[in-house]
Structures are given as C-alpha cells and as structure tokens.
Motif scaffolding. Structure first.
Motif, short mmCIF file in Angstrom:
data_model
loop_
_atom_site.label_atom_id
_atom_site.label_comp_id
_atom_site.label_asym_id
_atom_site.label_seq_id
_atom_site.Cartn_x
_atom_site.Cartn_y
_atom_site.Cartn_z
N ARG A 1 -7.73 -2.08 0.38
CA ARG A 1 -8.77 -1.05 0.51
C ARG A 1 -8.73 -0.41 1.90
NH1 ARG A 1 -15.29 -1.36 1.18
NH2 ARG A 1 -15.78 0.60 0.15
N VAL B 1 -5.76 1.98 2.20
CA VAL B 1 -5.98 3.25 1.49
C VAL B 1 -6.91 4.15 2.30
CG1 VAL B 1 -7.00 4.28 -0.57
CG2 VAL B 1 -5.51 2.28 -0.79
N LEU C 1 -9.15 1.48 -7.47
CA LEU C 1 -7.71 1.19 -7.53
C LEU C 1 -7.54 -0.23 -8.05
CD1 LEU C 1 -4.72 1.80 -6.86
CD2 LEU C 1 -5.20 0.98 -4.54
N VAL D 1 -11.37 -1.71 -4.89
CA VAL D 1 -10.08 -2.29 -5.25
C VAL D 1 -10.33 -3.53 -6.10
CG1 VAL D 1 -7.97 -3.41 -4.42
CG2 VAL D 1 -8.90 -1.41 -3.23
N LEU E 1 0.81 4.07 -2.94
CA LEU E 1 0.37 5.42 -2.60
C LEU E 1 1.48 6.45 -2.84
CD1 LEU E 1 -1.69 4.69 0.64
CD2 LEU E 1 -2.56 5.32 -1.63
N LEU F 1 -6.18 9.87 -6.12
CA LEU F 1 -7.17 9.01 -5.48
C LEU F 1 -8.24 9.87 -4.82
CD1 LEU F 1 -5.34 6.03 -3.70
CD2 LEU F 1 -7.04 5.90 -5.52
N ARG G 1 -4.90 5.54 5.33
CA ARG G 1 -3.78 6.44 5.07
C ARG G 1 -4.13 7.65 4.21
NH1 ARG G 1 0.91 1.80 3.99
NH2 ARG G 1 0.14 0.39 5.64
N ARG G 2 -5.15 7.51 3.36
CA ARG G 2 -5.54 8.63 2.51
C ARG G 2 -6.92 9.19 2.87
NH1 ARG G 2 -2.98 9.39 -2.67
NH2 ARG G 2 -0.74 9.27 -2.21
N ALA H 1 0.83 -1.20 0.00
CA ALA H 1 0.00 0.00 0.00
C ALA H 1 0.87 1.26 0.00
CB ALA H 1 -0.94 -0.01 1.21
#
Length: 318
Positions: free
Chosen positions: A117, A120, A39, A130, A25, A33, A123-124, A21
């Motif tokens: 998933r 993501v 993704l 996905v 990223l 994103l 972290r985002r 990941a």
C-alpha cells in the motif's frame, strides 16, 4: 451500486528479491488505480517476492508451519498454522513452482499488505486498500474460495449490529467479512490458471481507510484459539478428550457453567446434579465417560477424600 473488477495480464514470473510493486504497477495501466480502489494480490506472488519458495519435502514443511492439528483424514491434514489460519496443509503449496520446491505463506501477510500500500501511494499518488489472498476450503461446503490473509487500509469487517432492517428487526451480530468477500469476487476475474496474480476492485471506496490508517489487518478476522466452536474435527475431538492432555484443552473453549455441564452429562446418559456453581456431582459407575465429557467442557474431577459416594467435578481454573 456498481462494483467492477479488473485483472490485468502481463505480470511476469516473480522471483525472490523482485520489486513486486513495480511489476504490478507496470501491468496496471494509468487509469487502473484510483483513490478508493482495492488492490488484491495473491499470497503466492507475495511469497515468491519475499523469498518464501523453499526446497525440501512438502510434508516436512507442513510440519514446520503447523501450530496444531485440527483434523486428519488419510493424507489430508487440516491444521491451525503459525498465522492462526485453519486450512489444509498449513497453506503450503506445491503448485506453480518448480518440482522439488514448495511455496510457504508470507511471514506476515498484513505487513506485506502495508508495504505494498505504501509503495502504491508513493509511486502512483493514490490511496488504495490492499488485500493479500489465499485459497481455503469451508466446513460443510464443497469447493474452495479465496479469503483475505493480509490487508492494509481496509475495513475488513462491516458491522451491522444495532441497525434495523426494512421490517424493523434489529440486527444483533451481522458482520460481513468484506475483505473475504472482496477476495472471492476478485478471484472470479483472476482465475486459477489465468496467470493474473493481481486485480483491482472498484466501487467500495467506503471501505478504504484514509492515508496513514492501515486498519486492523486481516488478522482481525482470525478467531482466537478456543473461541471457535469447531476447534477439532469430530474424530480428533474424541481422541483429545479421551487422552485428556492438559495442553489440548484450549480449543475446547472456556469452561461451561454448571447447568450446561449437567445438561451435557445428561446427553451422554449420565445423571448429574449441580450442588453449587462450581460443584457438579454424579454417581461413580460411569466415571470414565464422565471424565471424558468433563474434559471437553472445561471441568475436572475433584476427589475430596471424604466419605461422599458421589463423584464431584469442578471447573478448571486457568
């Protein structure tokens, strides 16, 4: 409607234990994103991160990953693998890896997609679908396309059953495999030799499920063994029907009804009649051929021990 695909460069070579990941990223910029994106990641890079690169003979690993042989043409084996996928060489790949090693498919591609998933989202802070992809050939068509072998947070099938087209015709069984369509669309941007193992598809947020709902996964796209009309290749079907091993029945599907069995015998040049829903009778002069047709259609001969000169068949019970 507009759909865009972005396939970034810059993903480093992934090795066992790497934080996949984080690597993806880093390659994806801050605006690459957003909520509702999909993704898409190749199974090979997932397998590398999960330690599925192994040493040894490729043919031996194909044996290990195979659940059932579907078709054989020279050295090419089409098999149903341990995931239920039907593909060449069980998905075992010797490309883009050191000589003497092969890459196996992920142990559980849907679980791999769920983990990615979740990472993501953490972290985002975005909700994405996905898809984990692999390359597969198609019956009746030259060439290969990418398909979804893992998915999370995505409606993998889009059902149109019961809806009406512009001419007033009701759609009965139309169900686009949108996860496979996404996989193929994204591969156009990734390229086989582009060293771009991930991509983002934007424009189909309607297919992305809410946070916390991972959906059925790509496993929902796999037909149960026996539900596929082509469980064996043409030559292999003949061999299995002649050998008549009980364990080989499943790919032929459920027993047909008596009328369909009589019709199948007729196509083989064998006269028959249905005496009852579970009782089909033929003459004995072509018993061997009748037994072969019976096996392929879920029936078996039933000797009664009486003086009846007919050969009698009944459907096989589970």
């Amino acid at each position: 409607m507009s759909v865009t695909v972005t396939a970034p460069d810059g993903v480093p070579e992934i090795r066992a234990g790497d934080d996949l990941a984080a690597a993806l990223l880093t390659a994806l910029g801050p605006g690459d994103l957003a909520d509702g994106d999909v993704l898409v990641v190749t199974s090979k890079v997932v397998s590398k991160a999960e330690g599925r690169v192994v040493d040894g003979d490729r043919e031996a690993w194909i044996d290990a990953e195979t659940a059932r042989l579907v078709a054989l043409r020279g050295p090419t084996r089409i098999v149903r693998n341990r995931l239920g996928l039907t593909m060449a060489a069980a998905g075992v790949d010797a490309s883009n890896v050191a000589q003497g090693s092969v890459v196996l498919l992920p142990l559980d591609p849907d679980a791999s997609a769920r983990r990615l998933r979740a990472a993501v989202a953490e972290r985002r802070g975005v909700n994405v679908g996905v898809v984990v992809t692999d390359t597969a050939g198609r019956a009746w068509r030259e060439g290969q396309t990418d398909i979804a072998i893992g998915a999370a947070g995505l409606a993998v099938l889009e059902s149109f059953a019961g809806r009406v087209d512009a001419h007033g015709n009701e759609l009965a069984v139309t169900a686009p495999a949108v996860a496979d369509e996404i996989a193929s669309a994204v591969e156009l941007a990734q390229g086989k030799l582009g060293a771009r193992p991930c991509a983002v598809l934007r424009g189909r947020a309607d297919l992305v499920l809410p946070p916390g709902d991972d959906g059925p996964g790509a496993g929902a796209l796999i037909r149960a063994d026996g539900a596929d009309l082509f469980g064996y290749g043409a030559r292999e079907a003949v061999i299995q029907a002649v050998a008549a091993r009980p364990a080989a029945r499943t790919p032929f599907g459920s027993p047909v009804d008596a009328g369909d069995f009589v019709a199948a015998l007729a196509r083989a040049g064998i006269a028959a009649r249905a005496a009852a829903p579970a009782d089909v009778r033929t003459g004995r002069e072509r018993r061997a051929a009748a037994d072969i047709v019976a096996f392929a259609h879920g029936w078996e001969s039933a000797e009664t021990g009486d003086a009846d000169t007919d050969l009698r068949f009944r459907p096989v019970t589970p």
